[in-house]
Design a protein around this motif. Sequence first.
Motif, PDB file in Angstrom:
ATOM      1  N   LEU A 119      32.727  47.666  35.119  1.00 51.16           N
ATOM      2  CA  LEU A 119      33.305  47.331  36.420  1.00 51.16           C
ATOM      3  C   LEU A 119      32.645  46.087  37.000  1.00 51.16           C
ATOM      4  CD1 LEU A 119      35.252  48.126  38.699  1.00 51.16           C
ATOM      5  CD2 LEU A 119      33.459  49.610  39.619  1.00 51.16           C
ATOM      6  N   HIS A 120      31.332  45.981  36.826  1.00 52.35           N
ATOM      7  CA  HIS A 120      30.600  44.829  37.358  1.00 52.35           C
ATOM      8  C   HIS A 120      31.018  43.536  36.659  1.00 52.35           C
ATOM      9  CE1 HIS A 120      27.315  42.192  38.509  1.00 52.35           C
ATOM     10  NE2 HIS A 120      26.933  42.113  37.242  1.00 52.35           N
ATOM     11  N   LYS A 121      31.103  43.569  35.357  1.00 47.95           N
ATOM     12  CA  LYS A 121      31.425  42.342  34.618  1.00 47.95           C
ATOM     13  C   LYS A 121      32.857  41.903  34.873  1.00 47.95           C
ATOM     14  CE  LYS A 121      28.075  42.673  30.842  1.00 47.95           C
ATOM     15  NZ  LYS A 121      27.880  42.709  29.375  1.00 47.95           N
ATOM     16  N   LYS A 122      33.804  42.858  34.922  1.00 49.67           N
ATOM     17  CA  LYS A 122      35.188  42.473  35.164  1.00 49.67           C
ATOM     18  C   LYS A 122      35.365  41.936  36.588  1.00 49.67           C
ATOM     19  CE  LYS A 122      39.831  43.864  33.951  1.00 49.67           C
ATOM     20  NZ  LYS A 122      40.696  44.915  33.384  1.00 49.67           N
ATOM     21  N   ARG A 131      34.410  38.337  36.574  1.00 50.61           N
ATOM     22  CA  ARG A 131      35.434  37.458  36.016  1.00 50.61           C
ATOM     23  C   ARG A 131      36.539  37.186  37.036  1.00 50.61           C
ATOM     24  NH1 ARG A 131      36.237  40.734  30.348  1.00 50.61           N
ATOM     25  NH2 ARG A 131      34.096  40.539  29.585  1.00 50.61           N
ATOM     26  N   ILE A 132      36.970  38.228  37.722  1.00 49.60           N
ATOM     27  CA  ILE A 132      38.022  38.035  38.725  1.00 49.60           C
ATOM     28  C   ILE A 132      37.529  37.117  39.839  1.00 49.60           C
ATOM     29  CG2 ILE A 132      39.404  39.219  40.474  1.00 49.60           C
ATOM     30  CD1 ILE A 132      39.593  41.587  38.588  1.00 49.60           C
ATOM     31  N   ALA A 133      36.273  37.271  40.251  1.00 49.10           N
ATOM     32  CA  ALA A 133      35.717  36.394  41.286  1.00 49.10           C
ATOM     33  C   ALA A 133      35.672  34.952  40.805  1.00 49.10           C
ATOM     34  CB  ALA A 133      34.321  36.880  41.678  1.00 49.10           C
ATOM     35  N   SER A 134      35.352  34.766  39.511  1.00 47.25           N
ATOM     36  CA  SER A 134      35.325  33.415  38.967  1.00 47.25           C
ATOM     37  C   SER A 134      36.708  32.796  38.949  1.00 47.25           C
ATOM     38  CB  SER A 134      34.734  33.451  37.550  1.00 47.25           C
ATOM     39  OG  SER A 134      34.727  32.157  36.975  1.00 47.25           O
ATOM     40  N   TYR A 177      36.699  44.715  43.845  1.00 43.73           N
ATOM     41  CA  TYR A 177      35.302  44.277  43.807  1.00 43.73           C
ATOM     42  C   TYR A 177      35.185  42.814  43.407  1.00 43.73           C
ATOM     43  CZ  TYR A 177      33.824  49.026  44.667  1.00 43.73           C
ATOM     44  OH  TYR A 177      33.608  50.245  45.258  1.00 43.73           O
ATOM     45  N   GLY A 178      36.173  42.294  42.663  1.00 42.03           N
ATOM     46  CA  GLY A 178      36.168  40.867  42.386  1.00 42.03           C
ATOM     47  C   GLY A 178      36.326  40.054  43.648  1.00 42.03           C
ATOM     48  N   CYS A 179      37.197  40.516  44.550  1.00 41.72           N
ATOM     49  CA  CYS A 179      37.334  39.824  45.838  1.00 41.72           C
ATOM     50  C   CYS A 179      36.037  39.865  46.633  1.00 41.72           C
ATOM     51  CB  CYS A 179      38.469  40.444  46.635  1.00 41.72           C
ATOM     52  SG  CYS A 179      40.111  40.159  45.960  1.00 41.72           S
ATOM     53  N   LEU A 180      35.361  41.043  46.659  1.00 40.60           N
ATOM     54  CA  LEU A 180      34.104  41.136  47.396  1.00 40.60           C
ATOM     55  C   LEU A 180      33.044  40.230  46.783  1.00 40.60           C
ATOM     56  CD1 LEU A 180      33.775  44.972  48.167  1.00 40.60           C
ATOM     57  CD2 LEU A 180      34.822  43.191  49.551  1.00 40.60           C
ATOM     58  N   TYR A 181      33.006  40.115  45.434  1.00 44.98           N
ATOM     59  CA  TYR A 181      32.028  39.249  44.784  1.00 44.98           C
ATOM     60  C   TYR A 181      32.239  37.786  45.165  1.00 44.98           C
ATOM     61  CZ  TYR A 181      29.872  42.719  41.671  1.00 44.98           C
ATOM     62  OH  TYR A 181      29.157  43.777  41.176  1.00 44.98           O
ATOM     63  N   SER A 182      33.504  37.403  45.416  1.00 46.52           N
ATOM     64  CA  SER A 182      33.776  36.007  45.741  1.00 46.52           C
ATOM     65  C   SER A 182      33.765  35.743  47.241  1.00 46.52           C
ATOM     66  CB  SER A 182      35.140  35.606  45.169  1.00 46.52           C
ATOM     67  OG  SER A 182      36.177  36.359  45.792  1.00 46.52           O
ATOM     68  N   GLY A 183      33.615  36.771  48.041  1.00 42.38           N
ATOM     69  CA  GLY A 183      33.600  36.591  49.489  1.00 42.38           C
ATOM     70  C   GLY A 183      34.970  36.635  50.115  1.00 42.38           C
ATOM     71  N   CYS A 184      36.017  36.923  49.323  1.00 35.53           N
ATOM     72  CA  CYS A 184      37.369  37.017  49.868  1.00 35.53           C
ATOM     73  C   CYS A 184      37.606  38.397  50.465  1.00 35.53           C
ATOM     74  CB  CYS A 184      38.400  36.731  48.775  1.00 35.53           C
ATOM     75  SG  CYS A 184      38.296  35.063  48.106  1.00 35.53           S
ATOM     76  N   THR A 214      45.784  39.083  36.284  1.00 33.82           N
ATOM     77  CA  THR A 214      44.419  39.396  35.829  1.00 33.82           C
ATOM     78  C   THR A 214      44.422  40.139  34.503  1.00 33.82           C
ATOM     79  OG1 THR A 214      44.473  41.427  37.136  1.00 33.82           O
ATOM     80  CG2 THR A 214      43.543  39.465  38.183  1.00 33.82           C
ATOM     81  N   ASP A 215      45.513  40.021  33.739  1.00 30.57           N
ATOM     82  CA  ASP A 215      45.545  40.720  32.443  1.00 30.57           C
ATOM     83  C   ASP A 215      44.637  40.023  31.438  1.00 30.57           C
ATOM     84  OD1 ASP A 215      47.255  42.479  33.543  1.00 30.57           O
ATOM     85  OD2 ASP A 215      49.076  41.716  32.590  1.00 30.57           O
ATOM     86  N   ASP A 216      44.697  38.712  31.374  1.00 31.30           N
ATOM     87  CA  ASP A 216      43.857  37.950  30.439  1.00 31.30           C
ATOM     88  C   ASP A 216      42.902  37.070  31.243  1.00 31.30           C
ATOM     89  OD1 ASP A 216      45.194  38.992  28.215  1.00 31.30           O
ATOM     90  OD2 ASP A 216      46.809  37.523  28.459  1.00 31.30           O
ATOM     91  N   LEU A 217      41.666  37.546  31.373  1.00 27.29           N
ATOM     92  CA  LEU A 217      40.680  36.830  32.177  1.00 27.29           C
ATOM     93  C   LEU A 217      39.738  36.047  31.272  1.00 27.29           C
ATOM     94  CD1 LEU A 217      39.760  39.609  34.757  1.00 27.29           C
ATOM     95  CD2 LEU A 217      41.189  37.610  35.159  1.00 27.29           C
ATOM     96  N   PRO A 218      39.382  34.858  31.654  1.00 29.67           N
ATOM     97  CA  PRO A 218      38.401  34.090  30.861  1.00 29.67           C
ATOM     98  C   PRO A 218      37.013  34.712  30.988  1.00 29.67           C
ATOM     99  CG  PRO A 218      38.931  32.921  32.888  1.00 29.67           C
ATOM    100  CD  PRO A 218      39.874  34.098  32.815  1.00 29.67           C
ATOM    101  N   ARG A 219      36.252  34.622  29.944  1.00 30.31           N
ATOM    102  CA  ARG A 219      34.898  35.185  29.951  1.00 30.31           C
ATOM    103  C   ARG A 219      33.925  34.181  30.570  1.00 30.31           C
ATOM    104  NH1 ARG A 219      34.185  39.718  27.020  1.00 30.31           N
ATOM    105  NH2 ARG A 219      35.928  40.407  25.710  1.00 30.31           N
ATOM    106  N   LYS A 220      34.107  33.970  31.815  1.00 29.67           N
ATOM    107  CA  LYS A 220      33.252  33.038  32.539  1.00 29.67           C
ATOM    108  C   LYS A 220      32.468  33.805  33.596  1.00 29.67           C
ATOM    109  CE  LYS A 220      33.287  28.694  35.124  1.00 29.67           C
ATOM    110  NZ  LYS A 220      34.116  27.600  35.700  1.00 29.67           N
ATOM    111  N   ARG A 221      31.184  33.537  33.584  1.00 26.46           N
ATOM    112  CA  ARG A 221      30.306  34.258  34.499  1.00 26.46           C
ATOM    113  C   ARG A 221      30.272  33.565  35.851  1.00 26.46           C
ATOM    114  NH1 ARG A 221      24.123  36.261  33.150  1.00 26.46           N
ATOM    115  NH2 ARG A 221      23.881  37.578  35.032  1.00 26.46           N
TER     116      ARG A 221
END
Length: 1467
Positions: free
Chosen positions: A916-919, A922-925, A954-961, A1024-1031
């Motif tokens: 959950l954390h890693k995905k 990616r969404i935040a990135s 949680y991707g939105c929360l990681y990015s501040g959105c 968000t089906d195919d997300l790049p592996r960018k940290r």
Amino acid sequence: NRGVMNRQMRMFGGVAALCVLLPLMPWSGYLEQRPHKVKRIMGVFIKASQRLHPRQMMVTIINSLHLHIRVNSPAAVPFPLADIHTEAVQAALAKHKEQKMALPMPTKRRSTFVQSPADACTPPDTSSASEDEGSLRRQAALSAALHQSLQNAESWINRSVQGSSTSSSASSTLSHGEGKGTSGSLADVFANTRIGRSWVRTERSLRVQTGMHKGSNRSSLMDTADGVPVSSRVSTKIQQLLNTLKRPKRPPLKEFFVDDFEEIVEVPQPDPNQPKPEGRQMTPVKGEPLGVVCNWPPALEAALQRWGTTQAKCPCLTALDVTGKPVYTLTYGKLWSRSLKLAYTLLNKLGTKNEPVLKPGDRVALVYPNNDPVMFMVAFYGCLLAEVIPVPIEVPLTRKDAGGQQIGFLLGSCGIALALTTEVCLKGLPKTQNGEIVQFKGWPRLKWVVTDSKYLSKSPKDWQPNISAAGTEPAYIEYKTSKEGSVMGVTVSRVAMLAHCQALSQACNYSEGETIVNVLDFKKDAGLWHGILTNVMNKLHTISVPYSVMKTCPLSWVQRVHAHKAKVALVKCRDLHWAMMAHRDQRDVSLSSLRMLIVTDGANPWSVSSCDAFLSLFQSHGLKPEAICPCATSPEIESSRPGRAILSMNGLSFGVIRVNTEDKNSALTVQDVGHVMPGGMMCIVKPDGPPQLCKTDEIGEICVSSRAGGMMYYGLAGVTKNTFEVIPVNSSGSPVGEVPFVRSGLLGFVGPGSLVFVVGKMDGLLTVSGRRHNADDIVATGLAVESIKTVYRGRIAVFSVSVFYDERIVVVAEQRPDASEEDSFQWMSRVLQVQPDCLHCVGPASVMVGNLVAGKRIAQASGRDLGQIEDNDMVKKHQFLTEMLQWRAQTTPDHPLFLLLNAKGTIVCTATCLQLHKKAERIASVLCDKGHLNAGDNVVLLYPPGIELITAFYGCLYSGCVPVTVRPPHAQSLVATLPTVRMIVEVSDRAACILTTQTLMRLLKSREAAGAVDVKTWPTIIDTDDLPRKRLAQIYKPPTPEMLAYLDFSVSTTGMLTGVKMSHAAVSGLCRAIKLQCELYSSRQIAICLDPYCGLGFVLWCLCSVYSGHQSILIPPMELESNLFVWLSTVSQYKIRDTFCSYSVMEMCTKGLGNQVEMLKARGINLSCVRTCVVVAEERPRVALTQSFSKLFKDIGLSSRAVSTTFGSRVNVAICLQGTSGPDPTTVYVDLKSLRHDRVRLVERGAPQSLLLSESGKILPGVKVVIVNPETKGPLGDSHLGEIWVNSPHTASGYYTIYDNETLQADHFNTRLSFGDAAQTLWARTGYLGFVRRTELTAASGERHDALYVVGALDETLELRGLRYHPIDIETSVSRTHRSIAECAVFTWTNLLVVVVELCGCEQEALDLVPLVTNVVLEEHYLIVGVVVVVDPGVIPINSRGEKQRMHLRDSFLADQLDPIYVAYNM
């Protein structure tokens, strides 16, 4: 209408406006029933005015209204306070009809600058009549004006009565035609007027002129207000009046006017025929000498030491639980040792050795509940051994409870800084947000000390208390409330306490080892004297029966007498009555062991009948007639140890004793209260003025001289001298002896054989026109007039107010919720004829028994205090969910947080903490790179129920959105569902981005979507089906917890789309409260079958697992459409203890699996593991559905106690949730009729017009609720229905709109009560109606549980005929009428009730439904249905939570979009 009559009976004469003061009390009920007979009654009144002088009329009515009947005989109605024969009241009413009524007039004002009479301002009268005759004529003119105003007051005023003149000529004529007829009739009526015994001929007529004759002297005539000239005598007065009315009205200055009482109101004069005392002056009566017993101890503490060391195992006190069963027995050894420990702790352990907190002689408050006599007794004797002075008081429940400032004044005047209490009681006291005891209004700052044994220090072997011989130093202080409400402390010395115990021991013939049953309050009066003090003196065993037990088990004290073979019982009349009412429940009891049944309210008028009725019923059970001993007590003294006398009520009202020689309806039977206490002396003094001794046949205040009485009012030297240092005087004013007496506050006399008779109390004495009445007598009289149907629980308060030179009796009665106003007015009109002056009927819970109060128990409740609940350090370390997820990904990376199941029950997706954390990273990135979003931008999450929604959040929360969860549109109904998505996107401040799946992205841009909305205006859409592996470079951390976390959008049942703002602090607080309530931790599993888009469903689906670490098994509700077994089979397979669902899911399982229980058994489904099955909703609990679900699946192990509900609203998504600890949900039956009046009246199951309501779960920790009047914003009592207001850390921050409406924001989220203790607290309005009831259950904190019941949404209520109806009640009635009705909904349209029913049968049945629906609504709800609409199944819109969208249905009906099968208009 009495108000209209009062207005019509005003008259204008001279400058005086004589208005009617008292309503026509004996006529009120008559006129209200027969308005067509008003004219006839007016004729009777006018005839009476012909025979009586107006002043005599006034005196006659005042005297006649003071008729008061008091009869003491067996009760005629089933209530303990009613022992007056109904026929006595009927006879009084019949006799009262013969009285002639008169009307007292109000005071008139006249200017001090115009003091001279009218004769001085006009030419002298040339008539030969005498001055007396002139005054008689003026009185006749006033009567004529009164008669004319009664006939047509409005037209008389409108025509501006021009005036009248006095003439000596009998042939005076009228020059105005219309006035001639009127004057003629007046002349006929008042041709002969009788004044006293003389008859005079009235020669007065009205002269009205329509114009000015030529040659008339202008100076002798004046113009009226409309320019009409009149003659100068009385017309001058009327001219002054009219000119005054023409000027602007200003309040008159007081110094310019004087009140002429004497001219209008005759001062009450003593009745020359009133009976007067004829006996000789009484001499003080002595009681028997106080015997000397060799083994009596020198002090009460010495008696405790003796029994505690030599008879340690003997029982001293037994306490009962709420069921009436013995729960603990305190032995004398335990009492001695625990009191010794407390005394040592008080003197040596509370402070330092050099600066002790307490020293001998200090005062200490004892705050103990009425159901804990053991702890109170230990504390009381611990204080005595420590030589500190105990002051027992009641437990305060709110900041203004326990007498408010008055109790505080007593504590402050006594210099009290320390309060002793128990641990349980301390937890129940109201506290601040910091967990400290609130500062009660008017109280000094107190230090609270818990006296439970585990908190006390054991005294050293060489330490012994100082037990000296009893002296005059204070032993304890007993509080007393006066008539005016002030609280005084009666100080009792050690020697008085010892002498009192000795006198009671001798009077009651106590012997060692006897058992007594005490139903009285053990903190004061006879309950303290017998059950705590004399008990230890004689080594008695006391069985203490608290008042709370008497409510649930009225026969408990009789059972204790039977079980323990008790010798003495201390009760009140109410206990006798309750035992008689419950006698049929248990007949195998014996009272043969009783040698004394002490009834401690012998001063009340119903004591005699209660004793007689109890004896007649229980004599067959061994009760001896001589065992019943009424006694009268007061805090200053006690009269105890018990012929009867039948007295004349007429004589008693004048304060004299006369044997009754009239009919039984005016007789009073009084019971003696025994002889004077041993060692005491008694006398009777006049209640008013100096303490002059009464005559032997005169009633006065009882005064006692005894070593056993109180010594003073603490800190009140002046009042002490007038009460405790009374020296009686004879008729000449000379002192009689030098022995001081103590005023007892009791009224009575000494009868034959030195027997003491008590007829009332000073606090209840009402003196009207020189005659004395007792408040208790008036209450008993009121209860005799068919009060059962009108008065709520016999609650009547009586007091007097000053009117002119006299007192007027005011009776305040509490109206039953089911009593109509007509019933109340009927009862009032009858009571007013017997006991007059003023009567009010008020709503329930406004009068407490025994007190007249301004308020009541405020309907408020709260969950556990978050500050007192221990939690790990995780809460302090991690304030945000993002920090929590990162911490879990580091510490427990492989722990699975979410499991997603499909319709087959197979796991299709999982998410561990690390996944959950890693995905989410990616969404935040992606949001930062593709969307180019900044912190604070809104992002719409458009996902089907699943784990993708959680990771996107949680991707939105990681990015501040700021994420905004939205239900995706349905592919088969885009036209209906896509506009809602579009609206949320637009309302959420033009969302910067939409996160979704590839499938939904194609749907949003499809040709079908273009037909519903403008697809070109969609914001950026990212799949968000195919997300790049960018940290992600850096995870966003909000600067403050008050920053916005996410937006929660939802469509309410009224069709309003509302979004609320949830801050990070609110999210953390909400997750913590749910974790504590449900006891969630990492090893737990819960199953969730909810829609995850808003409210509590979203919180449980996305947030709670990350916060608490438990595993959530997610079951999308749509999967049940293809497999109804999936939810129940999952719960059984994983052995889930806690599961959450919606009403839609529960209804699907109930209807779809109702006949497949055997198949469920065959599949091995077992629900015995389920501890809680919680239905998440924002509505009234559907009791019928939850009970059906429980009964249906009980065969596969589902516990009937498992199913519960939650309650939340837009302002606070989670207010109540059952949880794992605490009592089970409670249910009540309420009266529907009362509910329509916003009143709550509990009824029994099966009662007509009853409604079953279930508790909406337990209030979450940190949450406070209060029931408020939505219009006045004032707090309500627990017997009222009102709006639920909430205060909690997880309340939403406010509404989210493009144009902020600050007024709505402040009114819904930051509002305050208009008054009350919580007026400074910020509350949020839920918009739901409900009530709070205190139950007998015990919460986890040890306190009594307060249950919250939700009745319905305020916006959905129907206001019809001035009453409030809830749609669900009408819909339930309609649904029961026919088996073919699948669903039903109601709403209003132009004040018409519209009922829409879904027909699941053939269309030929549609016509049959109309009369059934109309009849059931009319019979059960007294409403006429305006329109009945029969439609196909599925037409009534229902949201995802299973709630009906009635406003959408109304809009469709008005737009003619329902396509009905049949419509019936009953207009």
